[in-house]
Scaffold this active site. Structure first.
Site, PDB file in Angstrom:
ATOM      1  N   LEU A   1      -1.836 -41.288 -15.981  1.00 61.06           N
ATOM      2  CA  LEU A   1      -1.319 -40.388 -14.938  1.00 61.06           C
ATOM      3  C   LEU A   1      -2.421 -39.948 -13.981  1.00 61.06           C
ATOM      4  CD1 LEU A   1       0.752 -38.063 -17.313  1.00 61.06           C
ATOM      5  CD2 LEU A   1       1.681 -39.869 -15.837  1.00 61.06           C
TER       6      LEU A   1
ATOM      7  N   GLY B   1     -10.587 -39.305 -14.245  1.00 63.11           N
ATOM      8  CA  GLY B   1     -11.675 -38.432 -13.816  1.00 63.11           C
ATOM      9  C   GLY B   1     -13.004 -39.061 -14.184  1.00 63.11           C
TER      10      GLY B   1
ATOM     11  N   PHE C   1     -15.092 -38.380 -16.564  1.00 60.72           N
ATOM     12  CA  PHE C   1     -15.403 -38.653 -17.971  1.00 60.72           C
ATOM     13  C   PHE C   1     -14.158 -38.832 -18.832  1.00 60.72           C
ATOM     14  CE2 PHE C   1     -16.481 -34.332 -16.674  1.00 60.72           C
ATOM     15  CZ  PHE C   1     -15.594 -33.556 -17.398  1.00 60.72           C
TER      16      PHE C   1
ATOM     17  N   GLU D   1       1.752 -30.310 -22.690  1.00 60.86           N
ATOM     18  CA  GLU D   1       3.104 -30.445 -22.188  1.00 60.86           C
ATOM     19  C   GLU D   1       3.061 -31.413 -20.996  1.00 60.86           C
ATOM     20  OE1 GLU D   1       6.123 -26.931 -20.605  1.00 60.86           O
ATOM     21  OE2 GLU D   1       3.998 -26.541 -20.931  1.00 60.86           O
ATOM     22  N   TYR D   2       4.029 -32.318 -20.912  1.00 58.06           N
ATOM     23  CA  TYR D   2       4.105 -33.228 -19.766  1.00 58.06           C
ATOM     24  C   TYR D   2       4.932 -32.575 -18.665  1.00 58.06           C
ATOM     25  CZ  TYR D   2       5.377 -37.241 -16.862  1.00 58.06           C
ATOM     26  OH  TYR D   2       5.577 -38.086 -15.799  1.00 58.06           O
TER      27      TYR D   2
ATOM     28  N   GLY E   1       4.802 -33.949 -10.977  1.00 58.37           N
ATOM     29  CA  GLY E   1       3.590 -34.379 -10.281  1.00 58.37           C
ATOM     30  C   GLY E   1       2.835 -33.225  -9.645  1.00 58.37           C
TER      31      GLY E   1
ATOM     32  N   ASP F   1     -11.100 -23.280 -10.400  1.00 58.58           N
ATOM     33  CA  ASP F   1     -10.800 -24.632  -9.899  1.00 58.58           C
ATOM     34  C   ASP F   1      -9.432 -24.720  -9.245  1.00 58.58           C
ATOM     35  OD1 ASP F   1     -11.637 -27.174  -9.292  1.00 58.58           O
ATOM     36  OD2 ASP F   1     -11.089 -28.046 -11.224  1.00 58.58           O
TER      37      ASP F   1
ATOM     38  N   PRO G   1      -4.577 -27.779  -4.834  1.00 61.67           N
ATOM     39  CA  PRO G   1      -3.227 -28.350  -5.006  1.00 61.67           C
ATOM     40  C   PRO G   1      -3.173 -29.484  -6.034  1.00 61.67           C
ATOM     41  CG  PRO G   1      -3.762 -28.130  -2.664  1.00 61.67           C
ATOM     42  CD  PRO G   1      -5.019 -27.820  -3.426  1.00 61.67           C
ATOM     43  N   GLU G   2      -4.299 -30.166  -6.257  1.00 58.14           N
ATOM     44  CA  GLU G   2      -4.333 -31.251  -7.251  1.00 58.14           C
ATOM     45  C   GLU G   2      -4.174 -30.733  -8.677  1.00 58.14           C
ATOM     46  OE1 GLU G   2      -7.430 -32.547  -4.100  1.00 58.14           O
ATOM     47  OE2 GLU G   2      -6.341 -30.731  -4.670  1.00 58.14           O
TER      48      GLU G   2
END
EC number: 2.7.11.11
Length: 350
Positions: free
Chosen positions: A49, A52, A54, A121-122, A126, A166, A169-170
């Protein structure tokens, strides 16, 4: 007028009670963190999905229950190379201890010879980022609906002495009801008083972080100002090709608003994007109430938002459990697990 003031007073009292109880719950788990609550073999890995520096996040299916989760897989050796040990331990210790409607839930965590795993949790809707870019910008009521959830979430986190650090919107996922789930606690930290680490995303950094000053929770309220601006404008208030140019704009204390911004919105943003910490909303003697009682939020029913009773302005398309159509595609990679333990000492508390 007396009545409205009394209602506000009693609401602020019940918030105090709520937060006191929340702190008790948090501290129990913070002091005695859950460890090793599942195993890699219990999950079927379906699709990446996100990736990053690491690790990666994968959609997985719990074999026993058939439930879908998002599994964050971190390569221990890469975490060490990038000097992110402390941040990674913070993330897991915090996530396993918090509980709030707009924070993604950590369901399991475990490790093996090579990797650390956090199973969350999924959230199938998005990232807010992709919806914002597609739509262009959100109307003020739409932006306000999301902003209110962040305000409540920061009020909760800050009451636990947690700084998030942090916001962008991402890192905001949209769930099936159209509400926000804050994800990625990689920079979150429990701190009473000030801290000094340079971390975050250039466009969202508060001036005091850039100027290498000790900073506090007020950096989150600055970032909220950046987020509200970006949601309502479609672009952030400070942007340039190079981070150094972005930083110059941020510390200058100058911000320009699109002509379509309402005067209430501009007023709120001037108070959040305030370089002077002694004047920044969220950091004054009334704390979060300066924000919650601001005119831009006059129509917001804070309790109804917390209870998720307000109708969301936008519901993501959802084709059923395990649908990943709201996420980008990434190259798939095998999860390799060494026969020898890597970095055991560094991550013994994970």
């Amino acid at each position: 007028m007396g009545n409205a003031a009394a209602k506000k007073g009693s609401e602020q009292e019940s918030v105090k009670e709520f937060l006191a109880k929340a702190k008790e719950d948090f501290l129990k788990k913070w002091e005695n963190p859950a460890q090793n609550t599942a195993h890699l073999d219990q999950f079927e890995r379906i699709k990446t999905l996100g990736t990053g520096s690491f690790g990666r996040v994968m959609l997985v299916k719990h074999k026993e229950t058939g439930n879908h989760f998002a599994m964050k897989i971190l390569d221990k050796q890469k975490v060490v190379k990038l000097k992110q040990i402390e941040h990674t331990l913070n993330e897991k210790r915090i996530l396993q201890a918090v509980n709030f409607p707009f924070l993604v839930k950590l369901e399991f965590s475990f490790k093996d010879n090579s990797n650390l795993y956090m199973v969350m949790e999924y959230v199938p809707g998005g990232e807010m980022f992709s919806h914002l870019r597609r739509i262009g910008r959100f109307s003020e009521p739409h932006a306000r609906f999301y902003a209110a959830q962040i305000v409540l979430t920061f009020e909760y986190l800050h009451s636990l002495d947690l700084i998030y650090r942090d916001l962008k919107p991402e890192n905001l996922l949209i769930d099936q009801q159209g509400y926000i789930q804050v994800t990625d606690f990689g920079f979150a930290k429990r701190v009473k008083g000030r801290t000094w680490t340079l971390c975050g995303t250039p466009e969202y950094l508060a001036p005091e972080i850039i100027l290498s000053k000790g900073y506090n929770k007020a950096v989150d309220w600055w970032a909220l100002g950046v987020l509200i601006y970006e949601m309502a404008a479609g672009y952030p208030p400070f942007f340039a090709d190079q981070p150094i140019q972005i930083y110059e704009k941020i510390v200058s204390g100058k911000v320009r608003f699109p002509s379509h911004f309402s005067s209430d919105l501009k007023d709120l943003l001037r108070n959040l994007l305030q370089v002077d910490l002694t004047k920044r909303f969220g950091n004054l003697k009334n704390g979060v109430n300066d924000i919650k009682n601001h005119k831009w939020f006059a129509t917001t029913d804070w309790i109804a938002i917390y209870q998720r009773k307000v109708e969301a302005p936008f519901i993501p398309k959802f084709k059923g459990p395990g649908d990943t159509s709201n996420f980008d595609d990434y190259e798939e990679e095998e999860i390799r697990v060494s026969i020898n333990e890597k970095c055991g000492k560094e991550f013994c508390e994970f």
